[in-house]
Design an enzyme around this catalytic site. Structure first.
Site, PDB file in Angstrom:
ATOM      1  N   VAL A  47       0.841  -1.195   0.000  1.00  0.00           N
ATOM      2  CA  VAL A  47       0.000   0.000   0.000  1.00  0.00           C
ATOM      3  C   VAL A  47       0.883   1.255   0.000  1.00  0.00           C
ATOM      4  O   VAL A  47       0.550   2.251  -0.643  1.00  0.00           O
ATOM      5  CB  VAL A  47      -0.955   0.010   1.220  1.00  0.00           C
ATOM      6  CG1 VAL A  47      -1.735   1.316   1.298  1.00  0.00           C
ATOM      7  CG2 VAL A  47      -1.909  -1.174   1.153  1.00  0.00           C
ATOM      8  N   CYS A  48       2.022   1.183   0.662  1.00  0.00           N
ATOM      9  CA  CYS A  48       2.891   2.352   0.818  1.00  0.00           C
ATOM     10  C   CYS A  48       3.259   3.028  -0.500  1.00  0.00           C
ATOM     11  O   CYS A  48       3.128   4.255  -0.622  1.00  0.00           O
ATOM     12  CB  CYS A  48       4.144   1.983   1.604  1.00  0.00           C
ATOM     13  SG  CYS A  48       3.795   1.344   3.250  1.00  0.00           S
TER      14      CYS A  48
END
Length: 188
Positions: A47-48
């Site tokens: 997700v980062c």
């Protein structure tokens, strides 16, 4: 947590930023400016990079608003550089990344996961006096939205520049604000 309204404490973190040598960032560097501390769990994750790319797309807008963005994870500045150099998405990013391997910032902002050594997915907006005005913390699987963050910063800047005014829910720049008073109680 009582972090809203608190002042950023002294810190030193080594930064990586595209096109620059490694450099140190301290609390002195944020004095007199708006700043965003954009914590994420780790480089090389899932997700980062989507969140960081989203933030990167708003970076020039935020810069025009007088806001500096600092990506922060418990990785080292070396890891930040390696990720930047090897990832198409991260390679486009221009804002500085702070290495927090000693957990100074993660502890100071209260986002270090006990026993894990990673920061929560968290955003803090700091005003020119070093005071935390906005915070957002989400669970591991929920990414943030740079458009919404930008809206919130505009609202915080408006409120700072216009004492006695507040921005209601979903306020957008140029929309009506409120002047809290006894006359408004029960009428909104």
């Amino acid at each position: 947590m009582g972090i809203i309204g608190s002042t950023v404490q002294p810190f030193t973190a080594t930064a990586f930023q595209a096109g620059k040598d490694f450099f140190d960032v301290t609390e002195k560097d944020i004095e007199g400016k708006w700043s965003v501390f954009f914590f994420y769990p780790a480089d090389w994750t899932f997700v980062c990079p989507t969140e960081l790319e989203d933030m990167g797309e708003k970076y020039s807008v935020l810069q025009d608003m007088g806001v500096e963005v600092y990506g922060v994870s418990t990785d080292t500045h070396f890891s930040h550089k390696a990720w930047h150099d090897s990832s198409e998405k991260i390679g486009k990013l221009q804002f500085p990344f702070l290495g927090d391997q000693m957990h100074t910032l993660s502890n100071q902002f209260g986002v270090l996961r006990e026993g894990v050594g990673l920061a929560d997915r968290a955003t803090f907006v700091v005003d020119p006096d070093g005071v935390i005005q906005i915070m957002e913390i989400t669970c591991e699987g929920v990414g943030r939205n740079a458009n919404e963050l930008t809206r919130k910063i505009k609202a915080a800047q408006y409120v700072r520049a216009n004492p006695g005014q507040v921005c209601p829910a979903a306020w957008e720049e140029g929309s009506d604000t409120l002047a809290p008073s006894l006359d408004l109680v029960g009428k909104i």
